[in-house]
Write a protein that holds these residues in place. Sequence first.
Motif, PDB file in Angstrom:
ATOM      1  N   HIS A   6       0.833  -1.207   0.000  1.00  0.00           N
ATOM      2  CA  HIS A   6       0.000   0.000   0.000  1.00  0.00           C
ATOM      3  C   HIS A   6       0.863   1.250   0.000  1.00  0.00           C
ATOM      4  O   HIS A   6       1.468   1.611   1.005  1.00  0.00           O
ATOM      5  CB  HIS A   6      -0.930   0.006   1.225  1.00  0.00           C
ATOM      6  CG  HIS A   6      -2.004   1.049   1.143  1.00  0.00           C
ATOM      7  ND1 HIS A   6      -3.267   0.789   0.665  1.00  0.00           N
ATOM      8  CD2 HIS A   6      -1.997   2.358   1.460  1.00  0.00           C
ATOM      9  CE1 HIS A   6      -3.987   1.897   0.700  1.00  0.00           C
ATOM     10  NE2 HIS A   6      -3.241   2.873   1.184  1.00  0.00           N
ATOM     11  N   HIS A   8       1.238   5.376  -2.036  1.00  0.00           N
ATOM     12  CA  HIS A   8       0.597   6.402  -2.872  1.00  0.00           C
ATOM     13  C   HIS A   8       1.688   7.089  -3.684  1.00  0.00           C
ATOM     14  O   HIS A   8       2.112   8.194  -3.382  1.00  0.00           O
ATOM     15  CB  HIS A   8      -0.161   7.406  -2.003  1.00  0.00           C
ATOM     16  CG  HIS A   8      -1.292   6.795  -1.236  1.00  0.00           C
ATOM     17  ND1 HIS A   8      -2.508   6.491  -1.812  1.00  0.00           N
ATOM     18  CD2 HIS A   8      -1.385   6.407   0.050  1.00  0.00           C
ATOM     19  CE1 HIS A   8      -3.297   5.947  -0.905  1.00  0.00           C
ATOM     20  NE2 HIS A   8      -2.643   5.875   0.242  1.00  0.00           N
ATOM     21  N   GLU A  92      -8.300   2.107  -1.863  1.00  0.00           N
ATOM     22  CA  GLU A  92      -8.794   1.804  -0.548  1.00  0.00           C
ATOM     23  C   GLU A  92     -10.238   2.242  -0.409  1.00  0.00           C
ATOM     24  O   GLU A  92     -10.612   3.331  -0.837  1.00  0.00           O
ATOM     25  CB  GLU A  92      -7.906   2.462   0.519  1.00  0.00           C
ATOM     26  CG  GLU A  92      -7.622   3.941   0.295  1.00  0.00           C
ATOM     27  CD  GLU A  92      -6.542   4.437   1.263  1.00  0.00           C
ATOM     28  OE1 GLU A  92      -6.782   4.445   2.484  1.00  0.00           O
ATOM     29  OE2 GLU A  92      -5.455   4.823   0.790  1.00  0.00           O
ATOM     30  N   HIS A 154      -5.874  -2.356   5.732  1.00  0.00           N
ATOM     31  CA  HIS A 154      -4.644  -1.600   5.550  1.00  0.00           C
ATOM     32  C   HIS A 154      -4.359  -0.753   6.781  1.00  0.00           C
ATOM     33  O   HIS A 154      -5.272  -0.243   7.407  1.00  0.00           O
ATOM     34  CB  HIS A 154      -4.759  -0.814   4.236  1.00  0.00           C
ATOM     35  CG  HIS A 154      -4.630   0.648   4.321  1.00  0.00           C
ATOM     36  ND1 HIS A 154      -3.421   1.257   4.500  1.00  0.00           N
ATOM     37  CD2 HIS A 154      -5.551   1.625   4.236  1.00  0.00           C
ATOM     38  CE1 HIS A 154      -3.625   2.558   4.520  1.00  0.00           C
ATOM     39  NE2 HIS A 154      -4.885   2.809   4.377  1.00  0.00           N
ATOM     40  N   ASP A 204       2.051   2.869   3.258  1.00  0.00           N
ATOM     41  CA  ASP A 204       1.089   3.971   3.168  1.00  0.00           C
ATOM     42  C   ASP A 204       1.829   5.282   2.866  1.00  0.00           C
ATOM     43  O   ASP A 204       1.378   6.360   3.258  1.00  0.00           O
ATOM     44  CB  ASP A 204       0.241   4.108   4.436  1.00  0.00           C
ATOM     45  CG  ASP A 204      -1.073   4.857   4.176  1.00  0.00           C
ATOM     46  OD1 ASP A 204      -1.464   4.993   2.999  1.00  0.00           O
ATOM     47  OD2 ASP A 204      -1.699   5.316   5.149  1.00  0.00           O
TER      48      ASP A 204
HETATM   49 NI    NI Z   1      -3.557   4.901   2.010  1.00  0.00          NI
END
Ligand code: NI
Length: 255
Positions: A6, A8, A92, A154, A204
């Motif tokens: 996970h 970004h 998500e 997550h 994340d």
């Molecule tokens: Ni996220």
Amino acid sequence: MFVDTHAHLTDEQFKDDWQQVIKRARECNVDKIITSGFDYNSSVEAVNFSNKNENVFASIGVYPENIYEYNDDIENGLKELAKNKKVVAIGEIGLQYTDDMPPKEKQIEVFVKQLSLAYSLKKPIIIHCRDAYGDMIEILKKNKNLLTYGGTFHCYSGSYEIAKEILKLGFYISVGGVSTFKNAKNVQEMVAKIPLNRILLETDCPYLAPTPYRGKRNAPFYIPTIAENLAKIKNVSVEEIAEVTTENVRRLFGI
Ligand code: NI
């Protein structure tokens, strides 16, 4: 080898050096990365980004803050996007019951719609859940027929009691930077008790960098730092963490 399940990578903070970030990740043994959308536009960006990078995959979906945009057109757009073979999950998606978020009823409605979407596309789901575990577990139990393809929670930082419910529903639990924080003893105790064959690693990024990088920009190359800490918590070798969590990724996402 590790997988960051996970990230970004389409975030502003990576716009100047994403190529170096991916290269450094590979040098640190992080061979695969799933970059995640959180609304329609970021989902399109995630898919485009994954198409440009062999070892990057995408997850697509609309998360609590952005659910007002969700309608039939957006859903059809997500279905179209999911035809791309780099798309490995719907997410998500989820629930967040904090003051600045849309009303619970609306969040639940859109979350369940996306559970159906994931089921119809035969994709696992990546769940975002904050301050909403009671409703989340209840909704998942009620919609068990839509959970055939599994999923993961997550950045999970809830209790062991809830973790047991999550595991019973067949989900994985994703462990990230928070598990390295000194003031997160409860997370470390919870992680110690859940079986390694149900744990995934994630950053994340650019958020939530692990100790000793806390407060800096997070990036996939910090996965080994999270894994080393997990190895200590579990009292196993880092190699075992890498091997088992990568096998878990293969089982859930098919990559
Ligand atoms: Ni996220």
